[in-house]
Design a protein around this motif. Structure first.
Motif, mmCIF file in Angstrom:
data_model
loop_
_atom_site.group_PDB
_atom_site.id
_atom_site.type_symbol
_atom_site.label_atom_id
_atom_site.label_comp_id
_atom_site.label_asym_id
_atom_site.label_seq_id
_atom_site.Cartn_x
_atom_site.Cartn_y
_atom_site.Cartn_z
ATOM 1 N N GLU A 1 0.837 -1.206 0.000
ATOM 2 C CA GLU A 1 0.000 0.000 0.000
ATOM 3 C C GLU A 1 0.870 1.253 0.000
ATOM 4 O O GLU A 1 0.543 2.249 -0.670
ATOM 5 N N ASP A 2 1.973 1.228 0.746
ATOM 6 C CA ASP A 2 2.903 2.357 0.733
ATOM 7 C C ASP A 2 3.499 2.560 -0.658
ATOM 8 O O ASP A 2 3.626 3.702 -1.129
ATOM 9 N N ARG A 3 3.848 1.474 -1.305
ATOM 10 C CA ARG A 3 4.379 1.558 -2.669
ATOM 11 C C ARG A 3 3.354 2.195 -3.608
ATOM 12 O O ARG A 3 3.691 3.024 -4.459
ATOM 13 N N ARG A 4 2.107 1.796 -3.456
ATOM 14 C CA ARG A 4 1.062 2.300 -4.354
ATOM 15 C C ARG A 4 0.808 3.789 -4.113
ATOM 16 O O ARG A 4 0.668 4.570 -5.067
ATOM 17 N N ARG A 5 0.745 4.211 -2.833
ATOM 18 C CA ARG A 5 0.446 5.615 -2.520
ATOM 19 C C ARG A 5 1.524 6.559 -3.029
ATOM 20 O O ARG A 5 1.233 7.668 -3.484
ATOM 21 N N PHE A 6 2.773 6.141 -2.925
ATOM 22 C CA PHE A 6 3.883 7.032 -3.280
ATOM 23 C C PHE A 6 4.422 6.788 -4.683
ATOM 24 O O PHE A 6 5.437 7.385 -5.058
ATOM 25 N N LYS A 7 3.767 5.952 -5.445
ATOM 26 C CA LYS A 7 4.245 5.649 -6.786
ATOM 27 C C LYS A 7 4.223 6.900 -7.667
ATOM 28 O O LYS A 7 3.203 7.592 -7.762
ATOM 29 N N GLY A 8 5.350 7.189 -8.287
ATOM 30 C CA GLY A 8 5.470 8.350 -9.168
ATOM 31 C C GLY A 8 5.929 9.613 -8.473
ATOM 32 O O GLY A 8 6.148 10.637 -9.138
ATOM 33 N N LEU A 9 6.082 9.575 -7.152
ATOM 34 C CA LEU A 9 6.482 10.785 -6.425
ATOM 35 C C LEU A 9 7.888 11.229 -6.825
ATOM 36 O O LEU A 9 8.154 12.429 -6.962
ATOM 37 N N ALA A 10 8.785 10.270 -7.035
ATOM 38 C CA ALA A 10 10.168 10.626 -7.367
ATOM 39 C C ALA A 10 10.313 11.184 -8.773
ATOM 40 O O ALA A 10 11.348 11.770 -9.090
ATOM 41 N N LYS A 11 9.286 11.037 -9.599
ATOM 42 C CA LYS A 11 9.371 11.488 -10.990
ATOM 43 C C LYS A 11 8.634 12.798 -11.236
ATOM 44 O O LYS A 11 8.576 13.265 -12.373
ATOM 45 N N ILE A 12 8.042 13.366 -10.193
ATOM 46 C CA ILE A 12 7.326 14.640 -10.363
ATOM 47 C C ILE A 12 8.340 15.745 -10.638
ATOM 48 O O ILE A 12 9.292 15.949 -9.880
ATOM 49 N N SER A 13 8.139 16.441 -11.712
ATOM 50 C CA SER A 13 9.045 17.548 -12.054
ATOM 51 C C SER A 13 8.807 18.738 -11.131
ATOM 52 O O SER A 13 7.702 18.946 -10.617
ATOM 53 N N ASP A 14 9.831 19.523 -10.944
ATOM 54 C CA ASP A 14 9.783 20.718 -10.089
ATOM 55 C C ASP A 14 9.447 20.388 -8.643
ATOM 56 O O ASP A 14 8.932 21.239 -7.904
#
Length: 611
Positions: free
Chosen positions: A251-264
């Motif tokens: 569930e933690d993986r799913r909630r934070f998925k894509g956070l490291a790729k957010i620009s700016d």
């Protein structure tokens, strides 16, 4: 060789095992087949019992290695095996904690089969990798004086699975460059807690190269205070199973998925919200006001809460010299409502005393709480008039980019202060009265209240108009007099250690009103005067009679002085009993913003871009 060298400490511990002394090793105490003196020998089982019995005088400290008790048993069972090389190679785990070790020398290489080495809480500043056995799989160097990893990574143990570097002065970009898969190809667990890493992006880029990393401890580093932690770390290290001793769920993986790729995405900024709620227990300042008190000046009281917190921009200089201290104190007394241009001598004295008092408090508070912090700002709540429960409902959000400074601030804690503002208001002096009799004092004007004015008007209508004007006089306020009536220290270390919110009811104890403090000081002063007068009378009165008469007079004088002192003390005690004993409490909460999902972070980024 110095006593703080690791090999010297280890040899001392081995000697304390007494492997060649009773009940270990060879000796006449051992019972053999050919023994004839039965009374002076011991069976092997009896010798082993002397090693393990808790009340045995031959017990010794074996906590530094799990192999130490087994080695002593071998010294009883097969003492012929205990050669020097055998002893060194027998140890697979060594734990030397808080022993003042500062040097790891090549004597450690004698322990050729050593797998676990714990050297926490020592004074080690450098780890020469060439002096570490290649068999090492666990290395713990927590709470030492390491400031660089260059010597450790020159020839690191190739089989190392666990590395603990927490509570050291590490955090530079050079240190980050030594935490890659090229140096630690088999590292599974890494502890970097309570260090000084601030560049989260650079550190995670390095840790991504560790192919076997499963467990990571980062709590206590400045960047863990940022809003993006721990979500940014979870999404950046997909191979990780445990973060800060907590299991990373799907569930933690799913909630934070894509956070490291957010620009700016800003990953080095923290947001702290400080909320001040209700305050109770302040004594009523008007409780002890006498009914015969003159109408003027009109005295009003206001209360507010102040504290200092880390900010993004420089607002308060922490290194106060004599001039800046004076300026800070003067600023504390300025108010927008101050409109008076009257410079009365008594008012100046009050301002000078209050300024000195507040300056000292400000200096002590700043030095204790904000030492080594780059920028802090002082925040004050709105001013409220007295009531039994004053609800400030004050919420302030502080955006901090200096994460290292924020960590030091939270470790030292926050100082909250209650300040009282006293304002004296006087009736305005009309221009005609000032021109006619400029030297008339305020007291004289009050004394002439209700009498006919010396300046006669032309008609009765003018008199009635003057009376109406005097009934509601225009008031002019003196410069407010502020004083700190209470302060409390609020620990915030929990926010550095995985805590997200500190919610506390601050207890400042029972406070005294200004009039009660003045009354107590007056009683103490009068008591001192009476004691001095009694002593003076005793010296001046020298009776001409015999020694018995002089003794009687002296005893009577002492009894009189004692009676006065007891009477004054009774009055002082009664005065203190009437003081409000209810403790003063203030509701305070400090909360760090933490993003709960990647979508929340994305919305905040868009909001920041549009604003």
């Amino acid at each position: 060789m110095s006593s703080n060298t690791l090999s010297v400490v280890l040899e001392k511990e081995i000697r304390r095992l007494c492997l060649n002394d009773f009940p270990c090793g060879y000796g006449s105490w051992r019972k053999t087949k050919n023994s004839t003196e039965e009374a002076e020998t011991e069976a092997t089982d009896a010798l082993l019992d002397l090693l393990s019995c808790p009340h045995s005088p031959w017990m010794c400290d074996e906590s530094w290695s799990p192999q130490a008790p087994a080695l002593r048993q071998l010294a009883v069972l097969t003492p012929e095996r205990l050669q020097t090389d055998f002893i060194h190679s027998y140890f697979t785990a060594i734990r030397i904690v808080d022993r003042g070790v500062s040097v790891i020398d090549d004597g450690l290489l004698k322990f050729s089969k050593l797998q676990e080495l714990v050297l926490s809480a020592n004074m080690i500043s450098e780890i020469p990798a060439e002096n570490l056995p290649s068999s090492l799989t666990i290395l713990e160097l927590r709470a030492n004086r390491l400031s660089t990893l260059s010597s450790l990574t020159s020839h690191p143990p190739p089989r190392l699975h666990y590395l603990s570097l927490g509570s050291n002065i590490l955090g530079s970009h050079e240190d980050i460059s030594h935490l890659t898969g090229r140096h630690w190809p088999q590292l599974v667990c890494l502890d970097l807690s309570d260090c000084e890493f601030q560049d989260q992006q650079a550190l995670l880029n390095a840790l991504c190269t560790l192919p076997c990393l499963k467990s990571l401890v980062l709590e206590g580093n400045p960047f863990t205070l940022a809003s993006c932690y721990p979500g940014f770390t979870v999404d950046s290290l997909p191979q990780l199973s445990f973060l800060d001793a907590s299991w990373i769920s799907p569930e933690d993986r799913r909630r934070f998925k894509g956070l490291a790729k957010i620009s700016d995405l800003i990953v080095d900024r923290a947001s702290a919200t400080v909320s001040v709620g209700r305050m109770k227990g302040i004594p009523d300042p008007m409780m002890s006001v006498d009914e015969n008190t003159p109408e003027f000046p009109v005295v009003t009281y206001g209360y507010f809460i102040t504290y200092e917190f880390v900010c993004h921009q420089t607002t308060v200089s922490l290194k106060l010299d004599s001039e800046s201290k004076f300026d800070a104190a003067a600023t504390a007394h300025e108010t927008q409502d101050s409109r008076s241009d009257t410079d009365l001598h008594s008012k100046k004295n009050r301002e000078e005393e209050t300024s000195k008092r507040d300056t000292q408090n400000l200096t002590v508070y700043t030095e204790e709480t904000c030492h080594d912090i780059a920028h802090v700002s002082r925040h004050s709540t709105s001013k409220l008039t007295w009531s039994e429960c004053m609800d400030f409902s004050d919420t302030q959000t502080h955006i901090v980019r200096d994460l290292g400074g924020l960590k030091r601030f939270l470790n030292k804690g926050l100082h909250l202060r209650i300040e009282e503002e006293k304002v004296l208001s006087w009736p305005a002096v009309s221009e005609d009265a000032t021109m006619t009799k400029p030297s008339r004092t305020v007291k004289e004007k009050k004394g002439r209240k209700g009498k006919e004015s010396p300046i006669k008007s032309g008609s009765t209508k003018d008199k009635s108009n003057n009376k109406k004007k005097k009934s509601v006089p225009e008031l002019i306020q003196d410069t407010p007099i502020r004083r700190i009536i209470g302060s409390v220290h609020v620990p915030l270390q929990n926010l550095v250690k995985r805590g997200q919110k500190v919610d506390v009811l601050c207890d400042l104890g029972a406070l005294h009103t200004e009039s009660e403090v003045e009354a107590t000081q007056t009683l103490e002063k009068d008591l001192g005067k009476k004691v001095k007068e009694d002593k003076k009378e005793e010296k001046e009165s020298k009776p001409r009679g015999g020694s018995s008469t002089r003794q009687k007079n002296t005893e009577a004088s002492k009894g009189k002085g004692k009676g006065r002192k007891e009477c004054a003390m009774d009055v002082l005690t009664q005065s203190s009993v009437s003081v409000q004993l209810e403790p003063v409490t203030v509701e305070l909460s400090v909360e760090l913003e933490k993003w709960q999902s990647a979508s929340e972070a994305h919305q905040l980024v868009l909001l920041h871009q549009n604003s």
